[in-house]
Every structure is written in structure tokens, then in C-alpha cells.
Scaffold this active site. Sequence first.
Site: not given
Ligand code: SAH
Length: 472
Positions: A77, A282, A311, A332, A407
Site C-alpha cells: 500500500c 486535523q 486558511y 477560508e 504541512c
Molecule cells: N487551520 C485549519 C485548516 C488548515 S488546512 C486547521 O488547523 O484545521 C488548510 C485549509 O486551507 C483548508 O481548510 C482548505 O480548505 C483551505 N484553503 C485551501 N486553499 C485556500 C486558499 N487559497 N485560501 C483560503 N483557504 C484555503
Amino acid sequence: MKKNDIFTVNITSVGSGGEGVCRVDNMAVFVPFAVAGDEAEIKIVKVNKNYAFGRLEKILTPSPSRVCPKCFSFGKCGGCALQSTDYKTQLEIKRQRVKDALERIGGFKDVDVAECFGSDPFYEYRNKAQYPVADVNGKAETGFYAPRSHRLVKMDDCSLTDSDSKIILNTVIDFLNENGIRAYDEETKKGTVRHVYTRHGDGEIIAVIVSASKILPKKEELVEKLLKAPLKRKLSGIVYNYNPLPNNVILGDTHKILYGKSYIHDTLCGIDFKIDYKSFYQINKKTTENLYTKAIELLAPSPDDTVLDLYCGIGTITLCAAKHCGKVIGVEVVEEAILDARENALSNGISNAEFHVGTAEEVCPALVKNGLTASAVIVDPPRKGCDAVLLNTLIELSPSRIVYVSCDPATLARDAKFLCENGYTLDTAYPFDQFPQTSHVETVILLSRKDVHERIKFDLNIEELNRTSQSK
Ligand code: SAH
């Protein structure tokens, strides 16, 4: 060196995808599933201009870091590159990966990288599972895709997911086979179910059946069967998601709720969150709580601060930061996530958080144009990192602190380099193991504006001087 050549090698390091690396004829050879410290026989499978790929044929002397992997499907996998490396070494590999990226891509010299914060547990830590379902000779089967392919490797015992999600998966597979309902076939584009997706919080779990067909025969029977399944948690929702598109995106745009609801609740850092199955959340709760605590500590928010959380997903970091600062603004792109974020603020009695739907690179410049000032910013972008427009807007906004949660060490290093070339300073990087057994690593850094950084250093020196003169 050519294809099919066999060599005896010493694996000396680890590649960014978790593969072992050795040198043959002065060329780097990447060997998946080899562990640094192994002496091994490898067969060359592909030769490029500057590097090659090899297959692990025989382990001659195992590395002291080598352990027996837990999954029977390890090696077949595409999921867990590091399962045969002991956990302590996995953490060191991840720390080194962050250091290498910051030094090589970011150009930071001798950067200080803290020890990688480990995950407890380091198996069965995922709160979300997405299992592909495929038609294999007329029978529905599940497994994982082989590395870089869509060939299904039969497997229903993934060690990263928890027992409830496996019970749900097996119940759906049994239901399909008992009722002669064909799983989706990628080649003929016929059949129904393509994925079984689960998400759980502490006390509840939801099941999402993703299908290429609008109609699922005998759906009441499936609901009945799932509700009888012996789960540890309460099954609070069963969703039928419709995805007819022949692409790699798992979830379709529309769904029907077959039972209960399409979201769960979970508590993170003492705050209760409602999380729709479509929203980002997460996947490793304990490590996330540790990571958020570090992010807030680095942010050092005060009641005078206006903080931007870009984000922001369902507002997890935003709402954790809210109680420490004057105002927080989350941005977001996924609308469902922002609806959850607003509801989460309301249900937790948090009134100093506001949320905007849209891309960070569009919303942030518009807010700045309308006169927004922010003393601190958090960014937590997907793997591709921050958009250049956004980075330029951050320079214009000039907050005293930027906390960057990442990440992907490579894009973190790229973006941090740009910010540090434009007035910011990086101190220490803190890696966190959100994804044990895999090569992925999450990192949080603080970038402070140079004048603020210098002032803090100056204040500390004055304090130190006062202390030493007092003690004399
Ligand atoms: N801070 C949050 C999410 C992090 S993941 C946490 O810890 O849970 C990254 C996030 O960015 C996701 O929710 C995704 O939908 C969003 N995202 C992706 N591209 C984006 C963009 N160009 N502008 C704003 N949000 C975005």
C-alpha cells in the site's frame, strides 16, 4: 548503471518521501522501504540523469532502527513509508527533514529546529478514514491504491485507522456483496459505491458512502445494518454522497442524509467544534492540541491584538486564539467550513471572531485595502504553501508576528525565505508528528518583524544588564 543491475549497498540516509537513499557510482539511488543503516541487495528499476530508483531485494544486515511493521500490507500500500523504522528514529528523520528544507531551500544557516514532538498513540491515530471500494471480478472489495497508481491492493486492516471505521467499512462491503450491488469500476465507469468515508470525534462517528450512482438500492437495509454494527462510539449520521465525476476527488458536491446528520462534534483545546464531513479537520487530535498550544504560545496574543487567521478551516486555531486577543478574523475558501466556524463561535459564546469565505489571496488584500490593520497573523496553508499575492500583502500589512503552520517543509522554507528577505526573522522551527508511520511532518514557526525582534533582544539585554549590575 542500468535497469535490472543488482548492487550490494549501504543505505545511508532518508529521502523526503521516506525512502532509503544510497549512492552507487556517485549517483543517489532511492530505495522505497529500505531503512537508513540497512546493508541490502537492491535491483535498479529506473535510471534518470542525476538519480535512480532501486527495489529492495534482500536485507543483508538490518539497520538497528529497523522494526517489524504492524500492517500485513506494508510495502504494497502507498500509505506508510516509515513503518519499518522505529518511532524514535522516525521523529529524528522528520526533524532532519525540516532542518534540511529550511537550510537548502530557505537558505537559513544552522537553523534551530526543536525535537519533533511525537504522537501518542502512533498507530490508530486517524479520526478520518477514506477507503476506496472497487469491483474485483464482480465482488466489492476494499484496499488501498498501490504507490502512484489506481491499482487496488486488497486490505481491510489499516493500522492508522481505528476499529469503528473498519467495522463500518466491512459492514458496507458485506451489504454490497450480500445484495449483489456492484462497486464502481474505474474502467467501465459502471457500478455504484466508490469510497467509504468515516469521521469521528470523542463520542460519535459518521459514515459517508460515496457513490457514482444517484440511487442506492435497499438503502434502508444498509442503514439498519449499520445501526446494528457493534461500534464503540455512537453512529450519529449516515450520508450518501453523489460523485459521478471520473477524477481523483473523493467527495461529490451533493448528498442525501440517510440517517441522522452530516457532521460530528469534537472538543479541541477545551472548545466544542461542529465539523461537517466536507470540512477540513486535523486528523490526529492529540498532536493537533499540542501544535495549536505551541502556535498560540508563539503568537503571544494580548487583548490589544487584532489577529488574522488565514486558511482557518472550521475556525479551530481562530477560536483557540480568540480568548487571548482583542479580535480574530478567519479566512477560508470552503463555504461549509466557514458556516461551521461561525456556528462554532456562537455556540462557544465567542463574540470577538469574524469569518470571511474566499481565498486568502483575494480576501486579505481586499481587507487591507479597506483599512484593516492586524498586529499578528497565523497562516496554515495546504501543501502548496502561500500564494505570492498573499505573501506580498503580508509584507504590506506588516504585522509584528507571523505564525506559520505548515504541512510541507519545502513550501514553508520557500515562503519563510521570502518573508525573511522582506523584514522578518526566524528563530526556532517546531516539528510535530501529525502523521506517524508516514513521511509527512507538520511544522510551526514564528516569524517576527526585525524591528520587534531587535527590540525584544534589546529589552532582554537591558534586563540582563540590570540583573548582573544588581547582583554585583
Ligand atoms: N487551520 C485549519 C485548516 C488548515 S488546512 C486547521 O488547523 O484545521 C488548510 C485549509 O486551507 C483548508 O481548510 C482548505 O480548505 C483551505 N484553503 C485551501 N486553499 C485556500 C486558499 N487559497 N485560501 C483560503 N483557504 C484555503
